[in-house]
Scaffold this motif. Structure first.
Motif, PDB file in Angstrom:
ATOM      1  N   VAL A 185       5.177  23.120 -25.042  1.00 47.18           N
ATOM      2  CA  VAL A 185       6.128  23.699 -23.888  1.00 47.18           C
ATOM      3  C   VAL A 185       5.115  24.579 -22.897  1.00 47.18           C
ATOM      4  O   VAL A 185       5.426  23.959 -21.601  1.00 47.18           O
ATOM      5  N   CYS A 186       4.598  25.241 -23.294  1.00 47.41           N
ATOM      6  CA  CYS A 186       3.488  25.972 -22.542  1.00 47.41           C
ATOM      7  C   CYS A 186       2.619  24.989 -21.784  1.00 47.41           C
ATOM      8  O   CYS A 186       2.471  25.236 -20.570  1.00 47.41           O
ATOM      9  N   ASP A 187       2.295  24.123 -22.268  1.00 49.40           N
ATOM     10  CA  ASP A 187       0.998  23.273 -21.723  1.00 49.40           C
ATOM     11  C   ASP A 187       1.906  22.369 -20.552  1.00 49.40           C
ATOM     12  O   ASP A 187       1.478  22.209 -19.461  1.00 49.40           O
ATOM     13  N   MET A 188       3.060  21.963 -21.015  1.00 51.73           N
ATOM     14  CA  MET A 188       3.802  21.175 -20.010  1.00 51.73           C
ATOM     15  C   MET A 188       4.240  21.868 -18.580  1.00 51.73           C
ATOM     16  O   MET A 188       4.560  21.474 -17.702  1.00 51.73           O
ATOM     17  N   LEU A 189       4.340  23.270 -18.921  1.00 54.17           N
ATOM     18  CA  LEU A 189       4.658  24.268 -17.751  1.00 54.17           C
ATOM     19  C   LEU A 189       3.572  24.601 -16.977  1.00 54.17           C
ATOM     20  O   LEU A 189       3.586  25.159 -16.025  1.00 54.17           O
ATOM     21  N   ASN A 190       2.363  24.212 -17.641  1.00 55.17           N
ATOM     22  CA  ASN A 190       0.917  24.561 -16.991  1.00 55.17           C
ATOM     23  C   ASN A 190       1.179  26.336 -16.887  1.00 55.17           C
ATOM     24  O   ASN A 190       0.708  27.026 -15.982  1.00 55.17           O
TER      25      ASN A 190
END
Ligand SMILES: *Cc1c(COP(=O)(O)O)cnc(C)c1O
Length: 459
Positions: free
Chosen positions: A116-121
């Protein structure tokens, strides 16, 4: 256990069969509840037969949230893979505070947070957790903001008037949380909204300036991705342009309702700019149809999570590092496993599949809005890019309509209010539904109105 699993299977089969025959149960009034069902507790246990039939009665007379006639607020449907994960989490019964007790389940929770953190940058230092719902996600955000404003507060307590900014249309948890967090309800500034229900960035800016001049301490801005009534998305980019002017203001995005648009290629633009927020939350138990409850909060800097929520306890933390002892970043101590049910879903349909669920809900909303627009007996109050479809039908009082549909076991749907208007609020959040199920909603409702026209109140 084997016997009870068999019983579970039998009762579940009956429930599913009953659901397909009757989408809404006859409600039992609270006055009659204890007469109708033997719910009180006694000195001696029931014998097996009586217990089994009572349990079946209770299950079959409970409101049905998974059927094609349930359009009440903000969750619905039964996702099979996610339910499977939930059932296994119950069988396993781990507590998610330590790696020693959670093992691979901790790895699953971390994998979801990381993705989730990755997808949100959100960057290298981001982290998050699974709080017990969206209200508590918002609470954690507010506490991190308070403690980031002043690292001493957790020791000394509050000594300044610290100010919260949130829109008039935001969720009531912001109010509750202001009391829990020692901020105070009177320190909330409710920023005006435009006619689509979105916070006005100009009004926000003006209010912050006024407060600073008066010696107050602005520290927390809450933007909403999917307001609870209209399903409106605050303009995160415009709001961030304002909060970035100030060193000490934390920007949180409450995506409890519709933050899951992050999974859709088509609709993720509704949360454009979210990478600039300090924290973001969404409820997988809303748009992703995971069983209640499943809420996630992520934040840019894991130090903020640690500072506000880590506490030493040598009776608990005995093995492995803090990175895998998730109790160091959670609100509670013992914590149920809300991650597995989301993982079983995500793993089986992929990120693409989650996006398709989101897209389907917007498609169903579009279907409903088109139906309303093409029928002159309806008035529409909500806008495109929202999965809340707000309308009135003829001159029927929406409150009476919704409550009568419930009492007569026809449909489950609620009403809402905005700008002094009250209306029926249909939510297209069950992605198992098809467009024909939405059209059926209108059919059932119109037929009901026709048959009960004289008894229903008018406005
Ligand atoms: C539902 C909702 C919440 C609260 O989430 P819970 O899981 O019910 O506590 C918070 N904010 C918004 C915008 C919501 O729609």
């Amino acid at each position: 256990m084997q016997e009870d699993l068999k019983l579970f299977h039998e009762i579940s089969e009956k429930l599913i069969k009953n659901e397909s025959k009757k989408g809404v149960v006859e409600p039992i009034s609270p006055e009659k509840l204890y007469e109708k069902l033997d719910l009180h507790l006694n000195e001696n246990g029931l014998d097996d037969n009586k217990f089994e039939s009572l349990l079946e009665d209770v299950v079959l007379s409970t409101p049905r949230t998974s059927t094609k006639l349930f359009f009440n607020q903000l969750f619905g449907g039964r996702n099979s893979r996610a339910s499977l994960g939930e059932l296994l989490a119950v069988m396993l019964n781990n507590s998610m505070y330590t790696y020693k007790v959670g093992g691979p389940q901790v790895g699953i929770e971390k994998a979801i947070i990381q993705k989730v953190c990755d997808m949100l940058n959100f960057g290298e230092n981001a982290d998050g957790t699974f709080p017990p719902g969206g209200s508590m996600s918002n609470f954690m955000a507010m506490l991190m903001a308070r403690d980031a404003y002043n690292r001493q507060i957790k020791y000394d307590g509050m000594s300044e008037k610290m100010i919260i900014y949130t829109s008039e249309a935001s969720h009531y948890s912001i109010t509750k949380n202001a009391t829990f967090g020692g901020i105070g309800i009177d320190q909330i500034r409710r920023i005006e909204i435009d006619n689509h229900g979105r916070m006005s960035p100009e009004a926000l800016h003006k209010q912050i300036e006024t407060d600073i001049q008066k010696g107050f301490k602005p520290f927390f801005v809450n933007a909403t991705a999917g307001t609870t009534v209209l399903g409106a998305f605050d303009d995160i980019e415009a709001i961030h342009k304002i909060t970035e002017k100030y060193d000490n203001i934390w920007l949180h995005v409450d995506g409890a309702y519709c933050g899951s648009v992050m999974f859709s290629e088509t609709y993720k633009s509704l949360i454009k700019g979210v990478q600039n927020a300090d924290s973001f939350c969404f409820n997988a138990h809303k748009m992703l149809n995971v069983p209640l409850s499943c809420s996630i909060i992520v934040t840019k800097n894991k130090q903020d999570l640690r500072h506000s929520f880590a506490c030493d306890a040598n009776y608990l933390y005995q093995t492995d590092g803090d990175d895998f002892n998730l109790g160091k970043t959670s609100l509670q101590c013992g914590r149920r496993n809300d991650a597995l049910k989301f993982w079983t879903l995500w793993k089986s349909v992929g990120t693409k599949g989650l996006g398709e669920m989101v897209d389907q809900q917007f498609f169903l909303a579009e279907t409903a809005r088109n139906y309303i627009k093409n029928h002159p007996d309806y008035q529409l109050y909500s806008y495109k890019d929202s999965i809340s479809i707000c309308f009135n039908y003829k001159n029927i009082d929406p409150k009476d309509l919704c409550n009568s549909l419930y009492k007569d076991a026809e449909l489950m749907v609620g009403y809402g209010e905005f700008n002094g208007e009250t209306f029926v609020r249909l939510v297209s959040i069950n992605s198992n539904n098809e467009d024909k199920d939405i059209l059926n909603f209108f059919n059932v409702m119109e037929k009901y109105v026709e048959e009960n026209h004289d008894q229903l109140s008018k406005v």
